[in-house]
Design a protein around this motif. Structure first.
Motif: not given
Length: 336
Positions: A55-82
């Motif tokens: 129901s909230y585009p701004t909150v959904r977009g902010t959560a997407g930035f936090f988790l869907g982009w940065l969070g996913v990339f951090k986990i992938l980097l963690l898998a690579a050991g960096c």
């Protein structure tokens, strides 16, 4: 992902639990394919979690930035050991870093200088946002480019208020965070703007995940283009998170244009210096950067955010949030 849809309380528990699982799994597995396989469920949870906010585009977009982009990339980097996540981090700093757009400052860097959030700066940005919310009531009487300029100021103030406040919370919990912005309005080149001043958390994630590996194999120019390509693709994903509509490719075109412009800019600077010509005065260079970023943003960056009345929905959210905060403030004053 229907199990996550409209289940915000469950997601609020599932996301930290996924972060804790990633710490436990990575502490038992060496970097590489086995760790990647073990962490793939976390990638799925992080990517799907923002969609629970229907129901909230701004909150959904902010959560997407936090988790869907940065969070996913951090986990992938963690898998690579960096990257910023390490299994040896204590639980609270690990979860904080995994879920939020922050990067822990190295101890030696923290010892050299520790910047706290300026209350005056935060108050000014909050006042600007409040004033913009009022001005938006008359947006249909303003020229389109004036509205887009106000949107750009709003985005910068919002991010430069939100991210340092998150870092301040981290400091209150004993974690020293690196700054996220460095006065981007003073950039003297596109490379300076994107690499050293604007949204430094994104740069810190894209550098080890895209730029460094490509540069090691193909050189600086292909690495820069690949980095902007990935950034453009992820911004298309952010548009989807915010609007739940298929992306149009304009965000991708914006970042590809800026990637090619950064490469061209570096070549021009080298030839300029080789001929012994002095660099342009700093105010002139800053003005040229501001004009180029603004013109290309008006052309390619903002249209996907404003199409089909999407900006009106977002502004309604901001107006409702402002009214709520004012109401809370009046009640607090009345109880004093």
């Amino acid at each position: 992902m229907e199990i996550l849809r409209d289940s915000l309380p469950m997601v609020s528990l599932a996301v930290p639990a996924a972060a804790l699982y990633s710490r436990a799994a990575s502490s038992r597995l060496r970097p590489g394919f086995p760790r990647l396989v073990a962490l793939l469920p976390v990638v799925v949870v992080f990517a799907a979690a923002p969609l629970a906010i229907t129901s909230y585009p701004t909150v959904r977009g902010t959560a997407g930035f936090f988790l869907g982009w940065l969070g996913v990339f951090k986990i992938l980097l963690l898998a690579a050991g960096c990257g910023p996540l390490e299994p040896t981090l204590p639980i609270l700093p690990f979860v904080f870093t995994a879920l939020l757009p922050v990067k822990l400052r190295r101890r030696e860097a923290a010892a050299e200088a520790s910047k706290s959030v300026s209350l005056l700066s935060s108050a000014v940005k909050l006042a600007i946002i409040a004033a913009l919310v009022k001005v938006y009531q008359f947006k249909h009487q303003l020229h389109l480019y004036m509205c887009l300029t106000l949107y750009g100021i709003h985005i910068y103030c919002f991010l430069d208020l939100l991210l340092p406040c998150i870092a301040a919370i981290g400091r209150a919990l004993g974690m020293e965070m690196e700054p996220q912005f460095d006065r981007p309005y003073l950039a003297t080149s596109l490379r300076d703007f994107w690499g050293r001043r604007w949204n430094l958390m994104v740069s810190a994630i894209l550098r080890p995940s895209v730029y460094d590996p490509v540069r090691a194999r193909a050189g600086k120019a292909p690495a820069a283009l690949a980095t902007f390509l990935v950034s453009g693709l992820m911004h298309e994903v952010m548009v989807y998170y915010s609007s739940l509509e298929p992306p149009t490719g304009e965000m991708l075109a914006f970042f590809l244009l800026h990637g090619a412009s950064c490469v061209a800019e570096e070549l021009c600077v080298r030839r300029w210096a080789a001929r012994g010509w002095p660099p342009p005065p700093r105010p002139v260079a800053t003005l040229l950067v501001a004009v180029f970023v603004s013109a290309t943003a008006f052309w390619l960056f903002f249209p996907p955010l404003c199409r089909d009345g999407r900006d009106d929905k977002i502004l309604e959210e901001w107006a409702a949030a402002a009214a709520y905060l004012v109401n809370v403030g009046l009640k607090l004053l009345g109880s004093v």
